[in-house]
Design a protein around this motif. Structure first.
Motif, mmCIF file in Angstrom:
data_model
loop_
_atom_site.group_PDB
_atom_site.id
_atom_site.type_symbol
_atom_site.label_atom_id
_atom_site.label_comp_id
_atom_site.label_asym_id
_atom_site.label_seq_id
_atom_site.Cartn_x
_atom_site.Cartn_y
_atom_site.Cartn_z
ATOM 1 N N GLN A 109 0.843 -1.183 0.000
ATOM 2 C CA GLN A 109 0.000 0.000 0.000
ATOM 3 C C GLN A 109 0.882 1.238 0.000
ATOM 4 O OE1 GLN A 109 -2.337 1.603 -1.069
ATOM 5 N NE2 GLN A 109 -4.024 0.519 -0.075
ATOM 6 N N THR A 110 0.299 2.372 -0.404
ATOM 7 C CA THR A 110 1.016 3.633 -0.347
ATOM 8 C C THR A 110 0.583 4.367 0.922
ATOM 9 O OG1 THR A 110 1.311 5.783 -1.422
ATOM 10 C CG2 THR A 110 -0.714 4.622 -1.947
ATOM 11 N N PHE A 111 1.557 4.763 1.719
ATOM 12 C CA PHE A 111 1.256 5.399 2.997
ATOM 13 C C PHE A 111 1.678 6.861 2.967
ATOM 14 C CE2 PHE A 111 1.987 0.890 4.072
ATOM 15 C CZ PHE A 111 0.763 0.602 4.654
ATOM 16 N N SER A 112 0.733 7.743 3.230
ATOM 17 C CA SER A 112 1.086 9.157 3.307
ATOM 18 C C SER A 112 0.834 9.645 4.719
ATOM 19 C CB SER A 112 0.239 9.979 2.343
ATOM 20 O OG SER A 112 0.474 9.558 1.030
#
Lengths: 254, 254
Positions: A109-112
């Motif tokens: 997943q992409t985590f911001s």
């Protein structure tokens, strides 16, 4: 109860901390990091010192640091009995120290910063060297996600490359769209329904069948017009290369 | 009541037909097309013949055919009093015959056979030459969408280019991810949560700020590894070019 020490204080460490904290069956003992300023996020779980000597015995040590720093951090854990895992897509399991029980816990997943993620749907790619360690990782991953998959280091490496295409590069195309809109006095949000539909289609069609557009149709005239109208050199190159790739894929001659 | 004749029988014509049919305030008089087989979709509204001589008088003629065919179809309507519009992103208003009242009704969306679209959110880009004709298009568009925008031919042309980037090219990146997964015994759906999150982020961040990944960080080692692992020549080129574009955008030196 699975006891955990997290090593790292960046985005992935924070998102894991948030999802593990106060979850039945999981006990976060400590979060270790070098950067004292980053550690305030983890409140009373935070530990900081140079040599990790204050780390408690835990079932699991999760190394969530930049790829380059993984081997070094792993070496500080050689005397621990717990399972040592990292969270990276591109680093093989054997980058960890062979004196440890080793594994991988890679959330795809992409985590911001500041954007909460629904972990239930996040694929957690796990890898370990024994049945017992795989079970432990299955149990942990199962507490937070309904989407747990055993993947080899080789598979994970290619998953990470695929992720760069569908996430990082896709976002860059959105940025190009954003710029084109800005240059012509149009708000970027005019493109959002189209962007959402592009993704929603994947519920019904695989991307091979979902492809549309001038390159798919072999519509040379439109492509030439578009290339002529783009004045940014590198965006022109991207347009030409992606059009060529689509055309070749579908057997269109340009 | 706005009376309409649709000219064309492809995807856009079908989606417009579906959304206009039985809508209060809209009366579809006829759908004209050359391809009798395609016309069965439109049931009792269908007309087919070579010269459009059977077309009724209507408030609005909507030409929903391929870009190249628009001028030719438009010429067959020169004696009509109604407003003549096309539905294309890349064709200027003045491709229509100047003997007619002219306009554009461009739904900025991707239409696939058999996949229903929620028109309420679809941006409808309208253009006309008089206040009265703009009002007519506003009224029609407002019946089916909450997202109506006046755009010039110039703006629409660039919107269409932006749409190629965020829709057609994005889908191709999904296809590359799909292929990489397939080659390593992974189902494509493992990438879907990531893809959805990439788009959901745009609710919070503009794409310039949402960018992540090796090229954004200037992480040369990971990029070189990825390039080394890709064996498809053109996907390698795409990886290199998009990474270069991202790096330049964020002032990273490769």
């Amino acid at each position: 109860m699975i006891s955990i020490v997290i090593l790292g204080s960046g985005n992935v460490a924070r998102h894991l901390f948030d999802v593990f904290l106060n979850r039945n069956g999981i006990d976060i003992l400590q979060v270790w990091g070098r950067n004292a300023a980053h550690l305030s996020y983890f409140k009373d779980r935070a530990v900081t010192n140079g040599d990790c000597s204050e780390l408690l015995e835990a079932d699991l040590y999760i190394i969530a640091v930049s790829d380059d720093a993984i081997p070094e951090i792993a070496r500080t854990l050689v005397n621990k009995k717990g399972l040592v895992v990292h969270t990276s897509g591109s680093v093989p399991l054997n980058a960890l120290d062979s004196n440890n029980r080793r594994g991988v816990f890679y959330p795809l997943q992409t985590f911001s910063k500041g954007i909460k993620v629904n972990f239930k749907t996040v694929p957690i790619c796990i890898e370990a060297e024994t049945e017992e360690d795989r079970d432990l990782l299955h149990r942990l991953a199962g507490y937070v996600s309904d989407n747990v998959r055993e993947t080899s280091s080789e598979q994970r490496r290619f998953l990470h490359i695929a992720a760069v295409f569908v996430n990082n590069f896709t976002n860059h195309l959105f940025q190009i769209g954003n710029e084109i809109c800005g240059e012509h006095d149009l708000a970027f949000d005019i493109l959002l329904p189209l962007v959402r539909e592009t993704v929603r289609k994947l519920d019904y069609l695989n991307p091979l069948d979902a492809q549309t557009g001038p390159a798919r149709r072999g519509d040379r005239k439109t492509m030439e017009n578009h290339l002529h109208q783009l004045d940014n050199k590198i965006y022109k190159d991207i347009y030409a290369l992606l059009s060529k790739s689509i055309s070749e894929k579908y057997g269109q001659k340009l």
